[in-house]
Scaffold this motif. Structure first.
Motif, mmCIF file in Angstrom:
data_model
loop_
_atom_site.group_PDB
_atom_site.id
_atom_site.type_symbol
_atom_site.label_atom_id
_atom_site.label_comp_id
_atom_site.label_asym_id
_atom_site.label_seq_id
_atom_site.Cartn_x
_atom_site.Cartn_y
_atom_site.Cartn_z
ATOM 1 N N TYR A 67 0.831 -1.196 0.000
ATOM 2 C CA TYR A 67 0.000 0.000 0.000
ATOM 3 C C TYR A 67 0.871 1.253 0.000
ATOM 4 N N ILE A 68 0.495 2.207 -0.839
ATOM 5 C CA ILE A 68 1.130 3.518 -0.871
ATOM 6 C C ILE A 68 0.160 4.499 -0.235
ATOM 7 N N GLY A 69 0.614 5.232 0.774
ATOM 8 C CA GLY A 69 -0.236 6.205 1.447
ATOM 9 C C GLY A 69 0.245 7.619 1.203
ATOM 10 N N GLY A 70 -0.676 8.591 1.262
ATOM 11 C CA GLY A 70 -0.309 9.992 1.066
ATOM 12 C C GLY A 70 -0.846 10.511 -0.261
ATOM 13 N N ARG A 71 -1.313 11.741 -0.262
ATOM 14 C CA ARG A 71 -1.967 12.278 -1.465
ATOM 15 C C ARG A 71 -0.998 12.466 -2.624
ATOM 16 N N THR B 204 -1.970 0.766 5.958
ATOM 17 C CA THR B 204 -0.667 1.428 5.772
ATOM 18 C C THR B 204 0.256 1.226 6.957
ATOM 19 N N GLU B 205 -0.160 0.410 7.928
ATOM 20 C CA GLU B 205 0.659 0.063 9.099
ATOM 21 C C GLU B 205 1.087 1.307 9.877
ATOM 22 N N GLY B 206 0.142 2.239 10.047
ATOM 23 C CA GLY B 206 0.396 3.409 10.877
ATOM 24 C C GLY B 206 1.095 4.546 10.174
ATOM 25 N N ALA B 207 1.429 4.425 8.897
ATOM 26 C CA ALA B 207 2.100 5.509 8.183
ATOM 27 C C ALA B 207 1.114 6.630 7.883
ATOM 28 N N VAL B 208 1.638 7.804 7.577
ATOM 29 C CA VAL B 208 0.777 8.938 7.233
ATOM 30 C C VAL B 208 0.148 8.693 5.867
ATOM 31 N N HIS B 209 -1.171 8.672 5.811
ATOM 32 C CA HIS B 209 -1.852 8.400 4.538
ATOM 33 C C HIS B 209 -2.706 9.557 4.053
ATOM 34 N N GLN B 210 -2.998 10.530 4.924
ATOM 35 C CA GLN B 210 -3.770 11.721 4.549
ATOM 36 C C GLN B 210 -5.135 11.365 3.961
ATOM 37 N N GLY B 211 -5.645 10.206 4.335
ATOM 38 C CA GLY B 211 -6.988 9.831 3.907
ATOM 39 C C GLY B 211 -7.065 9.061 2.607
#
Length: 319
Positions: A77-81, A135-142
């Motif tokens: 999974y890739i997180g962040g806008r 995302t295992e707690g990473a910053v994903h910004q929604g």
């Protein structure tokens, strides 16, 4: 006093407290008892959600849940806008786009949704707790992008790519690089300076994970990554096929600018920042080179060192 009820002229007695009320004032000074558990406080979930959103807006990571061992075929999974939009625009293979409920959209989110729809990628609306787990707690910004497990190439395939393009082979091998962000940064430099692929060992090495995709800014979609069960044996096979092996080492006996092999079929080996190249890998190198630096800087991290070296290779090949 007469029977008629008239006052006798004496002052009335002051009325005292009524019987049975003596403990009320003492009890009013006592505490309310222990604070109830979080799940019994109706305001807790809303407060926790607000704090999590505020933390993400500040760029903090918070406390990541315990990482479980992934299977080989588990999706990433890739997180962040920004990373999600860059991955979609770069053509990164994806199977689903996750968007948080009641998300405040901006141009990046709208463009990501539009691009995913055009590519036929499933769009799923989930809770922020679900995104935290994915995302295992990473910053994903929604937002988060699901990508399938990476299909690694065989080491021989990287040489074949250079031959098909009628170009001099240039391969980057990683020895002991365990941080996916370093792998992503090296992939970005390798793509920029014309490398034909990355070679990584199967064990004790970073793989093509969501973190690597995120740092590579989508360039891993255009660069093949091969995996070898034994890196030393793979380097030996490359040498037998006519490639030269140049290892980056802080104690190398040749400065980077003096290496004479950059116009030849080449494998550049990058070691870990802390331990450098392993002994067996060093023995397979034709040249051990160092990057000249000021004494105040002891070393460069793997991503920066690879970028400097690949630029030097590209400069020699342009002559």
């Amino acid at each position: 006093m007469a029977a008629g009820g008239r006052a006798s002229g004496r002052p009335a007695k002051k009325k005292g407290p009524a019987k049975g009320t003596g403990g009320q004032k003492r009890r009013s000074l006592e505490g309310k008892g222990a604070t109830p558990p979080a799940h019994m406080r109706h305001w807790f979930k809303d407060k926790a959600r607000d704090e999590r959103i505020a933390r993400e807006e500040r760029g903090g990571t918070g406390r990541a849940p315990a990482r479980q061992r992934r299977s080989e075929d588990a999706p990433e999974y890739i997180g962040g806008r920004n990373p999600v939009l860059e991955a979609l625009l770069a053509g990164v293979p994806a199977t689903a786009l996750y968007v948080a409920q009641r998300l405040e959209n901006d141009d990046r989110v709208r463009d990501a949704i539009k691009t995913a729809a055009q590519r036929g990628i499933a769009l799923l609306e989930v809770t922020r707790d679900k995104l935290d787990r994915l995302t295992e707690g990473a910053v994903h910004q929604g937002v988060a992008l699901q990508i399938p497990a990476y299909d690694y190439a065989h080491p021989e395939e990287l040489v074949g790519l250079a031959q098909d393009a009628a170009e001099i082979p240039l391969i980057v091998a990683l020895d002991g690089v365990t941080d996916p962000r370093n792998l992503g940064a090296i992939a970005r430099s390798a793509t920029a300076f014309g490398a034909h692929g990355l070679l990584i060992p199967s064990r004790r090495s970073a793989g093509v994970t969501g973190g690597a995709w995120k740092t590579s800014a989508g360039t891993l979609a255009n660069l093949r990554v091969a995996r070898a069960a034994n890196l030393t044996a793979a380097l030996r096979e490359y040498r037998d096929a006519g490639l030269f092996v140049v290892g980056l080492d802080g104690e190398g006996d040749v400065e980077l600018g003096d290496v004479q092999l950059f116009t030849e079929p080449l494998v550049v080996v990058v070691g870990s920042e802390g331990k450098g190249l392993s002994r067996l890998v060093r023995e397979q190198c034709d040249v051990l080179t160092r990057i000249p630096m000021q004494a105040a800087a002891e070393s460069l991290n793997a991503g920066v060192a690879a970028g400097v070296t690949l630029y030097e290779v590209a400069r020699h090949r342009r002559r």
